[in-house]
Motif scaffolding. Structure first.
Motif, short mmCIF file in Angstrom:
data_model
loop_
_atom_site.label_atom_id
_atom_site.label_comp_id
_atom_site.label_asym_id
_atom_site.label_seq_id
_atom_site.Cartn_x
_atom_site.Cartn_y
_atom_site.Cartn_z
N UNK A 115 0.84 -1.21 0.00
CA UNK A 115 0.00 0.00 0.00
C UNK A 115 0.87 1.24 0.00
N UNK A 116 1.97 1.18 0.75
CA UNK A 116 2.86 2.34 0.83
C UNK A 116 3.57 2.58 -0.51
N UNK A 117 3.96 1.50 -1.16
CA UNK A 117 4.81 1.63 -2.35
C UNK A 117 4.03 1.59 -3.66
N UNK B 265 11.15 -0.13 -10.41
CA UNK B 265 12.43 -0.81 -10.23
C UNK B 265 12.23 -2.31 -10.13
N UNK B 266 11.27 -2.72 -9.29
CA UNK B 266 11.02 -4.15 -9.08
C UNK B 266 10.69 -4.86 -10.40
N UNK B 267 9.78 -4.29 -11.16
CA UNK B 267 9.33 -5.04 -12.34
C UNK B 267 10.44 -5.10 -13.39
N UNK B 268 11.27 -4.07 -13.46
CA UNK B 268 12.37 -4.14 -14.44
C UNK B 268 13.44 -5.13 -13.98
N UNK C 80 15.92 3.76 -8.70
CA UNK C 80 14.45 3.88 -8.69
C UNK C 80 13.85 3.27 -7.42
N UNK C 81 14.51 2.27 -6.84
CA UNK C 81 14.05 1.77 -5.53
C UNK C 81 13.99 2.93 -4.56
N UNK C 82 15.07 3.66 -4.56
CA UNK C 82 15.24 4.72 -3.59
C UNK C 82 14.25 5.85 -3.89
N UNK D 146 11.27 7.26 -1.54
CA UNK D 146 11.17 8.70 -1.27
C UNK D 146 9.85 9.28 -1.78
N UNK D 147 9.00 8.41 -2.33
CA UNK D 147 7.65 8.86 -2.68
C UNK D 147 7.45 9.33 -4.10
N UNK D 148 8.40 9.11 -5.00
CA UNK D 148 8.17 9.58 -6.37
C UNK D 148 7.19 8.65 -7.08
N UNK D 149 6.04 9.17 -7.52
CA UNK D 149 5.06 8.32 -8.20
C UNK D 149 5.49 7.99 -9.62
#
Lengths: 219, 648
Positions: free
Chosen positions: B398-400, B408-411, B461-463, B467-470
């Motif tokens: 929910x947070x991410x 990042x995860x999917x790539x 991109x994880x980071x 840090x909240x970048x949509x």
């Protein structure tokens, strides 16, 4: 409808006796040039098609009940479909299994006259239920754009109609071909697998018929 | 189990040693070749010609999708950049995702198997070769349609998963989403047809003696993938058909105002979409299982465990679609179930990874470029898997959700799990495709730039996500602390682009000037290496008989090859499903234009239906006509078949 065709299994086992080992070579020249049921490539192609279409039908039925689960009243604003023509067509479809079975059996006996006769019967049945299907759409008592109920009912009936229309065309082409002089062993396999697909189109109708015509009547 | 030698016996037993005279080869070549000229090119049904085109087309879309990504990265390189406006940016990320998922990742896997599976099985052709050609044309024309629309400023812009209500008639007027929905129809039709073709090939056309427990793991992976396609793809076809009906004829599947439901789309889409990840990943597993034994110079460890893991992965893949929907109002208990399955699917993957590690640890490694790409898989996929376990937990998800963490995860999962092995595959089988080796030196540059560029692009991109970048924002303000990481990511993307450019140069040069490869340059064990490179039109002059799991590494007793098949017709041998006993002979069809014509007619129907529903009615007439002409036998063909006929 027998999934494992015992006769085909037996013939497959017999085929092994026709293979000869000749030094480094495995001589297969005496093997048959066609085989019925799951021996044939056509059976596997048809099986793949049936797997795909069954999944599509199952998911469309899931869509129906998913939409239904979100409302209190179902159908939403319209009466349920009239029972008459859908039920008439169910009877016609079930009856059409008989000429298809005859075609399948004649094909597996390589009986050309029998194949020609029963394929013509199949074509007549196709014409009959395609005509009744047109009336069925008119007796659904709802339009596709009335509400979500109308949309899913039309989708279900439309999906099944696509199947019977394509198989009717298929059968027609095959019937024409079996009346020409371009006949060889594997055409009998085509007839046999066409009947198998036909069984699927008929049997898949039964749950769809239940959903379209009876689910709105059960509370 | 049989003990295999660590090194392949040198020289490996070659079919060449048992080949008869050149007459037979020449006759076969004439029978199985594509007809000459442009029309002959369009009429080709040889699985190698179609497979090669399929691979090249898929890589073409990969490059196109990559260029779109590069544009996005340039826009995001600094805050409040004005290079690209929001409307074009929406089209860019939608086209990028759509291209990579629907026009590259799934088709390229099928493309590789169209070329290789018949060779690995020791047969002359793929099953239903005309259908195979039709699938290729439908895929090509569907992809071109999407890109032509994009060039006319009608590019899809509702995201690659096109959630309604955004993609519905109210919020996406115009034709953009309609082209997207019909692209689904094209590509899924192609994929479904390919699945049938591959399943039939694997079950019925294996070399005699290649029992189910002897087929290469690569083929197992492709078989499992094909079965997954059968059950996953109908879902998205149904979903996109309902979407386009909502948009064009006023149905209400996803319209809450008329008791439709927008979440229905998400269920249908992800019931396909999650298995789709495995449609991409499972072939990747097959690639790795093909490359590792060759470069570890020993048979794979734990063959049966590997096969069972592939099948388990396929089943579990259908049980975790809701983990894409943790941010919706579904029952919490249901979400727990999907969390559990999401974690469980790590088990079969882990089994395979341990088997590969065991194979590598006990082998003698030959560090060539294909192996480098596979070793990178271990590192990158592990990272993607670990963030996957994080995302499988509902509160963290929910947070991410919808942040760059997910990007990042999917790539990491998709590029690590599929694209790295895929590049390895091209280096590995390029000699078979072309007869020439690719340059090792350029290959190493290609690999290291890709590996470094990938991590530089995607690790930040994880980071950024934390840090909240949509995701899917065309720009961002300067005061968020996202600037540096975005710039780094863009530099990484540029590095990837350079690496892919080197790859293209390597392919381009090696086709002409690469070192001649010979039949089996890597000393591999599977049947495709038993024939010449590139293989003759009929694949093998004499069809092999198989006596073990690693045919080229084992003794090859009599009988060694199949005899008694016609040379002047496309006659093949079918075998039984489980034991691969000789079953019957079958004459395969000759090249014809009808699959191409049928695909054009299908395109007219699909594209026409975007503009009027009547196109479905009138458009079906040419489709039916083309398919009938395709099926209708020619008199001389029937005569030829009858000459070979023997009743069962």
């Amino acid at each position: 409808v027998n999934i494992v065709n015992e006769a085909a299994m037996q013939r497959r086992d017999d085929a092994q006796k026709r293979v000869r080992v000749n030094g480094a070579g495995l001589d297969v020249r005496d093997l048959p040039s066609f085989g019925f049921s799951h021996r044939s490539l056509m059976w596997w192609g048809t099986f793949g098609l049936i797997a795909i279409e069954s999944t599509a039908f199952a998911l469309a039925i899931v869509m129906y009940f998913y939409l239904r689960s979100h409302v209190e009243v179902w159908p939403l604003t319209t009466p349920p479909p009239a029972l008459l023509w859908g039920s008439v067509n169910t009877v016609i479809l079930l009856a059409s299994m008989w000429p298809n079975r005859a075609a399948k059996q004649a094909a597996e006996k390589l009986d050309l006259a029998g194949v020609q006769r029963s394929l013509l019967g199949c074509c007549l049945f196709s014409a009959a239920f395609l005509a009744v299907r047109a009336v069925e759409f008119a007796s659904l008592n709802v339009r596709w754009d009335t509400d979500a109920y109308g949309s899913i009912v039309w989708l279900l009936l439309g999906l099944h109609t696509t199947h019977i229309a394509t198989d009717a065309w298929d059968t027609l082409v095959l019937t024409a071909l079996m009346h020409t002089n371009r006949i060889e062993g594997k055409r009998y396999v085509d007839v046999s697998e066409n009947s198998l697909y036909w069984y699927f189109v008929v049997l898949s109708w039964i749950p769809i018929y239940g959903v379209i015509y009876w689910a709105p009547r059960l509370h | 189990m049989k003990v295999y030698p660590v090194d392949p016996p040198v020289p490996a037993p070659r079919l060449a040693t048992v080949r008869p005279g050149a007459d037979e080869a020449a006759a076969l070549e004439q029978t199985w070749s594509d007809p000459p000229g442009l029309l002959g090119w369009l009429a080709s049904i040889n699985h190698k010609s179609i497979g090669r085109r399929f691979i090249v087309t898929a890589f073409g879309f990969f490059v196109a999708g990559g260029l779109l990504a590069a544009l996005m990265r340039l826009q995001l390189a600094r805050p409040q950049n004005t290079l690209i406006g929001p409307d074009f940016y929406n089209q860019l990320f939608t086209m990028h995702g759509t291209t990579m998922m629907f026009l590259f990742a799934v088709p390229v896997m099928q493309a590789v198997s169209v070329y290789l599976v018949p060779l690995m099985l020791g047969t002359r052709s793929i099953a239903f070769p005309r259908l195979n050609a039709y699938a290729y044309w439908v895929y090509l024309l569907g992809g071109l349609m999407l890109y032509i629309a994009f060039l006319l400023n009608t590019g899809a812009d509702a995201g690659w998963f096109a959630y309604p209500p955004l993609s519905g008639p109210e919020y996406s007027p115009g034709k953009r989403v309609d082209f997207w929905a019909q692209m689904i129809t094209f590509t899924e039709l192609s994929a479904l047809v390919e699945a049938i073709v591959l399943i039939t090939t694997v079950f019925k056309l294996r070399a005699p003696g290649m029992t189910l427990n002897r087929i290469p793991l690569f083929v197992w992976a492709m078989l499992v993938t094909a079965f997954m396609v059968l059950f996953a793809m109908p879902s998205v076809m149904l979903a996109s058909t309902a979407l386009i009906l909502d948009r064009l004829v006023g149905t209400h599947f996803y319209n809450p105002a008329e008791n439709g439901d927008a979440l229905l789309w998400q269920h249908l889409f992800w019931f396909f979409g999650h298995p789709e990840v495995y449609l991409i990943f499972v072939p990747g597993l097959g690639f790795i299982s093909a490359i590792i034994p060759t470069f570890a110079r020993r048979p794979i460890f734990g063959y049966s465990a590997m096969v069972l893991s592939l099948i388990a992965t396929a089943f579990l893949a259908f049980g975790l679609w809701v983990h894409h929907m943790f941010a919706t109002n579904l029952p919490e208990l249901g979400k727990s179930f999907f969390t559990a399955v999401s974690m469980m699917i790590a088990i079969p993957t882990a089994v395979q990874i341990f088997c590969w590690i065991a194979t590598l640890a006990t082998g003698r490694l030959n560090f060539k470029t294909p192996l480098l790409f596979v070793l990178a898989f271990f590192f990158i996929l592990l990272m993607g898997g670990l963030t996957g376990i994080m995302l499988a937990s509902v509160p963290l998800d929910l947070q991410l959700h919808d942040t760059y963490f997910v990007v990042a995860h999917l790539h990491y999962v998709l590029i690590g799990g599929a694209v790295f092995p895929l590049f390895g595959v091209i280096y590995y089988w390029f000699p078979k495709f072309t007869g020439r080796l690719m340059s090792e030196r350029l290959g190493r540059w290609n690999f290291w730039l890709f590996f470094i560029g990938f991590n530089v692009a995607f690790f930040p991109m994880h980071w950024l996500g934390l840090k909240g970048m949509p995701r899917r924002v065309y720009t961002y303000p300067a005061d968020q602390g996202w600037d540096a990481m975005n710039l780094v990511a863009t530099l990484g993307a540029v590095t990837i682009a350079i690496s892919v450019l080197l790859f293209i140069i390597n392919v381009w040069r090696s086709v002409r000037h690469g070192a001649p490869a010979g039949d089996n340059p890597w000393g591999a064990s599977t049947l495709e290496w038993a024939t010449t490179s590139p293989p003759p039109a009929a694949n093998f002059v004499q069809l092999p008989v198989v006596h073990g799991r690693e045919p080229l590494w084992e003794a090859w007793p009599n009988p060694r090859f199949v005899t008694g098949l016609a040379l002047n017709q496309r006659e093949m041998l079918t075998t039984t499903v489980l034991d691969a006993l000789p079953d019957h002979r079958v004459v395969f069809p000759v090249p014809t234009l009808w699959p191409f014509v049928g695909a054009v007619a299908t395109t007219v129907l699909f594209v026409g239906s975007i503009f009027t529903p009547w196109a479905v009615v009138w458009g079906s007439i040419p489709v039916a006509a083309a398919l009938t002409a395709w099926f209708w036998p020619k008199r001389n063909e029937t005569r030829g078949h009858l000459a070979l006929e023997k009743q069962p």
